[in-house]
Design a protein around this motif. Structure first.
Motif, PDB file in Angstrom:
ATOM      1  N   MET A   1       0.844  -1.163   0.000  1.00 54.40           N
ATOM      2  CA  MET A   1       0.000   0.000   0.000  1.00 54.40           C
ATOM      3  C   MET A   1       0.898   1.238   0.000  1.00 54.40           C
ATOM      4  O   MET A   1       1.582   1.511   0.961  1.00 54.40           O
ATOM      5  CB  MET A   1      -0.915  -0.027   1.217  1.00 54.40           C
ATOM      6  CG  MET A   1      -1.875  -1.181   1.141  1.00 54.40           C
ATOM      7  SD  MET A   1      -3.075  -1.461   2.460  1.00 54.40           S
ATOM      8  CE  MET A   1      -2.850  -0.277   3.654  1.00 54.40           C
ATOM      9  N   SER A   2       0.866   1.950  -1.095  1.00 54.68           N
ATOM     10  CA  SER A   2       1.733   3.098  -1.283  1.00 54.68           C
ATOM     11  C   SER A   2       0.907   4.290  -1.744  1.00 54.68           C
ATOM     12  O   SER A   2      -0.022   4.149  -2.540  1.00 54.68           O
ATOM     13  CB  SER A   2       2.806   2.768  -2.317  1.00 54.68           C
ATOM     14  OG  SER A   2       3.521   3.919  -2.676  1.00 54.68           O
ATOM     15  N   THR A   6      -1.380   4.984  -8.023  1.00 55.75           N
ATOM     16  CA  THR A   6      -2.586   5.641  -8.536  1.00 55.75           C
ATOM     17  C   THR A   6      -3.466   4.692  -9.334  1.00 55.75           C
ATOM     18  O   THR A   6      -4.539   5.079  -9.789  1.00 55.75           O
ATOM     19  CB  THR A   6      -2.196   6.830  -9.428  1.00 55.75           C
ATOM     20  OG1 THR A   6      -1.398   6.347 -10.513  1.00 55.75           O
ATOM     21  CG2 THR A   6      -1.426   7.876  -8.644  1.00 55.75           C
ATOM     22  N   VAL A   7      -3.043   3.430  -9.492  1.00 59.20           N
ATOM     23  CA  VAL A   7      -3.782   2.454 -10.281  1.00 59.20           C
ATOM     24  C   VAL A   7      -4.795   1.695  -9.410  1.00 59.20           C
ATOM     25  O   VAL A   7      -5.928   1.460  -9.821  1.00 59.20           O
ATOM     26  CB  VAL A   7      -2.804   1.461 -10.957  1.00 59.20           C
ATOM     27  CG1 VAL A   7      -3.557   0.390 -11.700  1.00 59.20           C
ATOM     28  CG2 VAL A   7      -1.860   2.201 -11.875  1.00 59.20           C
ATOM     29  N   ARG A  32     -10.943  -5.307   2.276  1.00 57.21           N
ATOM     30  CA  ARG A  32     -10.629  -5.596   0.874  1.00 57.21           C
ATOM     31  C   ARG A  32      -9.413  -4.751   0.517  1.00 57.21           C
ATOM     32  O   ARG A  32      -9.480  -3.521   0.542  1.00 57.21           O
ATOM     33  CB  ARG A  32     -11.797  -5.246  -0.036  1.00 57.21           C
ATOM     34  CG  ARG A  32     -11.482  -5.518  -1.488  1.00 57.21           C
ATOM     35  CD  ARG A  32     -12.545  -6.320  -2.139  1.00 57.21           C
ATOM     36  NE  ARG A  32     -12.059  -6.756  -3.438  1.00 57.21           N
ATOM     37  CZ  ARG A  32     -12.821  -6.923  -4.470  1.00 57.21           C
ATOM     38  NH1 ARG A  32     -14.102  -6.740  -4.385  1.00 57.21           N
ATOM     39  NH2 ARG A  32     -12.314  -7.332  -5.607  1.00 57.21           N
ATOM     40  N   LEU A  33      -8.311  -5.410   0.221  1.00 59.92           N
ATOM     41  CA  LEU A  33      -7.044  -4.742  -0.030  1.00 59.92           C
ATOM     42  C   LEU A  33      -6.667  -4.845  -1.501  1.00 59.92           C
ATOM     43  O   LEU A  33      -6.839  -5.891  -2.124  1.00 59.92           O
ATOM     44  CB  LEU A  33      -5.932  -5.375   0.809  1.00 59.92           C
ATOM     45  CG  LEU A  33      -6.149  -5.414   2.315  1.00 59.92           C
ATOM     46  CD1 LEU A  33      -5.073  -6.262   2.967  1.00 59.92           C
ATOM     47  CD2 LEU A  33      -6.140  -4.022   2.872  1.00 59.92           C
ATOM     48  N   HIS A  37      -0.002  -1.821  -7.177  1.00 58.21           N
ATOM     49  CA  HIS A  37      -0.599  -1.283  -8.416  1.00 58.21           C
ATOM     50  C   HIS A  37      -1.680  -2.205  -8.963  1.00 58.21           C
ATOM     51  O   HIS A  37      -1.746  -2.482 -10.149  1.00 58.21           O
ATOM     52  CB  HIS A  37       0.469  -1.012  -9.466  1.00 58.21           C
ATOM     53  CG  HIS A  37       1.483  -0.006  -9.014  1.00 58.21           C
ATOM     54  ND1 HIS A  37       1.232   1.334  -9.013  1.00 58.21           N
ATOM     55  CD2 HIS A  37       2.735  -0.162  -8.519  1.00 58.21           C
ATOM     56  CE1 HIS A  37       2.286   1.974  -8.555  1.00 58.21           C
ATOM     57  NE2 HIS A  37       3.215   1.093  -8.238  1.00 58.21           N
ATOM     58  N   ASP A  38      -2.538  -2.699  -8.057  1.00 60.21           N
ATOM     59  CA  ASP A  38      -3.672  -3.578  -8.363  1.00 60.21           C
ATOM     60  C   ASP A  38      -3.245  -4.937  -8.903  1.00 60.21           C
ATOM     61  O   ASP A  38      -4.020  -5.627  -9.559  1.00 60.21           O
ATOM     62  CB  ASP A  38      -4.654  -2.885  -9.316  1.00 60.21           C
ATOM     63  CG  ASP A  38      -6.062  -3.429  -9.180  1.00 60.21           C
ATOM     64  OD1 ASP A  38      -6.367  -4.037  -8.135  1.00 60.21           O
ATOM     65  OD2 ASP A  38      -6.854  -3.266 -10.113  1.00 60.21           O
ATOM     66  N   ARG A  39      -2.022  -5.341  -8.630  1.00 60.95           N
ATOM     67  CA  ARG A  39      -1.569  -6.675  -9.028  1.00 60.95           C
ATOM     68  C   ARG A  39      -2.093  -7.732  -8.059  1.00 60.95           C
ATOM     69  O   ARG A  39      -2.381  -8.854  -8.459  1.00 60.95           O
ATOM     70  CB  ARG A  39      -0.047  -6.709  -9.069  1.00 60.95           C
ATOM     71  CG  ARG A  39       0.509  -8.024  -9.513  1.00 60.95           C
ATOM     72  CD  ARG A  39       2.013  -7.983  -9.629  1.00 60.95           C
ATOM     73  NE  ARG A  39       2.504  -9.314  -9.925  1.00 60.95           N
ATOM     74  CZ  ARG A  39       3.727  -9.703  -9.696  1.00 60.95           C
ATOM     75  NH1 ARG A  39       4.596  -8.875  -9.174  1.00 60.95           N
ATOM     76  NH2 ARG A  39       4.098 -10.922  -9.991  1.00 60.95           N
ATOM     77  N   TRP A  40      -2.195  -7.386  -6.785  1.00 54.76           N
ATOM     78  CA  TRP A  40      -2.666  -8.311  -5.749  1.00 54.76           C
ATOM     79  C   TRP A  40      -3.943  -7.768  -5.120  1.00 54.76           C
ATOM     80  O   TRP A  40      -4.029  -6.600  -4.788  1.00 54.76           O
ATOM     81  CB  TRP A  40      -1.604  -8.469  -4.652  1.00 54.76           C
ATOM     82  CG  TRP A  40      -0.323  -9.030  -5.150  1.00 54.76           C
ATOM     83  CD1 TRP A  40       0.792  -8.327  -5.492  1.00 54.76           C
ATOM     84  CD2 TRP A  40      -0.032 -10.398  -5.381  1.00 54.76           C
ATOM     85  NE1 TRP A  40       1.768  -9.173  -5.923  1.00 54.76           N
ATOM     86  CE2 TRP A  40       1.291 -10.470  -5.859  1.00 54.76           C
ATOM     87  CE3 TRP A  40      -0.747 -11.580  -5.243  1.00 54.76           C
ATOM     88  CZ2 TRP A  40       1.903 -11.664  -6.185  1.00 54.76           C
ATOM     89  CZ3 TRP A  40      -0.142 -12.771  -5.558  1.00 54.76           C
ATOM     90  CH2 TRP A  40       1.166 -12.806  -6.030  1.00 54.76           C
TER      91      TRP A  40
END
Length: 66
Positions: A1-2, A6-7, A32-33, A37-40
């Motif tokens: 979480m960074s 922005t994705v 819900r995490l 960059h929405d990879r996981w």
């Protein structure tokens, strides 16, 4: 979480706790995490509770023979 990510959609988390007047209780938490960059994506739910039933049949007189 960074913060530079922005994705990914925003992460969600919440809880609910219920204490009715009959001494029961219920509660749960969820999350819900969205990571890297929405990879996981991860989702989790946990809950617990204790139910006390009240029937309201304590004052009914049933005549014999029925």
């Amino acid at each position: 979480m960074s913060k530079q990510d922005t994705v990914s959609p925003p992460t969600m988390a919440g809880t609910m706790i219920v204490f009715p007047t009959n001494g029961s209780f219920f509660g749960f938490a969820f999350t819900r995490l969205f990571l890297d960059h929405d990879r996981w994506r991860r989702s989790a739910v946990a809950g617990t509770g204790d139910q006390n039933s009240q029937t309201g049949l304590e004052s009914i007189d049933i005549p014999p023979g029925i």
